[in-house]
Motif scaffolding. Structure first.
Motif, PDB file in Angstrom:
ATOM      1  N   PHE A 180       0.813  -1.212   0.000  1.00 55.51           N
ATOM      2  CA  PHE A 180       0.000   0.000   0.000  1.00 55.51           C
ATOM      3  C   PHE A 180       0.850   1.266   0.000  1.00 55.51           C
ATOM      4  N   HIS A 181       2.024   1.231   0.601  1.00 52.21           N
ATOM      5  CA  HIS A 181       2.854   2.430   0.668  1.00 52.21           C
ATOM      6  C   HIS A 181       3.362   2.888  -0.699  1.00 52.21           C
ATOM      7  N   TRP A 182       3.190   2.025  -1.731  1.00 51.86           N
ATOM      8  CA  TRP A 182       3.555   2.428  -3.094  1.00 51.86           C
ATOM      9  C   TRP A 182       2.370   3.036  -3.850  1.00 51.86           C
ATOM     10  N   PHE A 183       1.178   2.972  -3.281  1.00 45.77           N
ATOM     11  CA  PHE A 183      -0.024   3.408  -3.995  1.00 45.77           C
ATOM     12  C   PHE A 183      -0.246   4.915  -3.823  1.00 45.77           C
ATOM     13  N   GLN A 184      -1.018   5.494  -4.748  1.00 41.99           N
ATOM     14  CA  GLN A 184      -1.488   6.872  -4.611  1.00 41.99           C
ATOM     15  C   GLN A 184      -2.814   6.820  -3.845  1.00 41.99           C
ATOM     16  N   PRO A 185      -2.825   7.288  -2.600  1.00 38.93           N
ATOM     17  CA  PRO A 185      -3.962   7.003  -1.705  1.00 38.93           C
ATOM     18  C   PRO A 185      -5.326   7.438  -2.232  1.00 38.93           C
TER      19      PRO A 185
END
Length: 258
Positions: free
Chosen positions: A116-121
């Motif tokens: 998730f830390h690689w995603f655009q929230p």
């Protein structure tokens, strides 16, 4: 080639082999926890976003679930296809957290492990809400390496601070902190389950685990210095030829409001 690739979808292209072999696997306890807390059954359709090599998908497939993997990196996608080829209920498609390519309301659960830390929230939240069925769940899962419980783990953390190229900026617990996760699930509540797991590694295993991380340099002077120091770190703390990496597996789960 740079030590690390700045594009999230490409950072693991040259680390697939180490990732498959040396990353910690997920316990069936993850599935059991979601069964107890969210009512997960084997009939539910799981969408694993940032599926990678399939380590998280595996425990859901073993539970009898149909799992659809979403993975933008072709090398990781191929590795996931190979690793999970024994499961008829697994498929993996080229897509991203922000654009999965899946139909509306097609998932009972959307999960992401170490991703998730690689995603655009904001874009990810909209996409997850779109593909989730009513009352569906999102579960974001990480293995958080324990940095303090043993002398070795404290020394290993200091080693990473010295050598890892952009450790301080891409480590998931700095990017996807609790406040960011609360904002992602808002206005709904975020709930948390914490479990424990560990890896017992010989020197080759510790080297592979290190090099599976996107922040670890793989070539050039920085990599040479890092890998030169690693054996001395290992031998300072090894017992019976092994060191132990301890983790807290954290499961953040909740509903999304469209």
């Amino acid at each position: 080639m740079c030590a690390t690739n700045s594009r999230p979808t490409e950072r693991f292209s040259d680390r697939v082999g180490d990732y498959v072999k040396y990353r910690p696997h997920y316990s069936p306890d993850v599935v059991l926890a979601l069964r107890d807390e969210c009512g997960l059954t084997s009939e539910h359709v799981i969408v694993d976003v940032g599926c990678g090599t399939g380590l998280l998908a595996e425990v859901f497939l073993e539970n009898g679930n149909r799992v659809i993997g979403i993975e933008p990196n072709p090398n990781m996608r191929q590795a996931g296809e190979q690793y999970l080829s024994r499961f008829e209920d697994f498929s993996i498609v080229h897509g991203s957290a922000e654009q999965t390519t899946l139909p509306d309301r097609s998932a009972d659960y959307v999960i992401a492990g170490q991703a998730f830390h690689w995603f655009q929230p904001d874009a990810t939240r909209r996409e997850f809400a779109r593909i989730l069925k009513p009352e569906g769940w999102v579960a974001l899962i990480w293995h958080d390496r324990d940095m303090e419980s043993t002398e070795f783990l404290r020394a290993y953390e200091a080693f990473l601070q010295r050598h890892a190229t952009d450790y301080s900026t891409v480590a998931h617990n700095k990017v996807a902190n609790y406040g960011a996760l609360e904002r992602f699930y808002s206005p709904n509540a975020i709930q948390t389950i914490t479990q424990t797991t560990s890896q017992r590694l010989d020197l080759e295993g510790l080297r592979g685990r290190l090099l599976s991380s996107s922040y670890a340099p793989r070539e050039g002077p920085a990599a040479e210095a890092m890998l030169k120091e690693l054996p001395s770190l290992f031998h300072r703390f090894a017992l019976d030829g092994h060191v132990v990496l301890e983790y807290r597996t954290r499961i953040y789960y909740g509903h999304l409001t469209a």
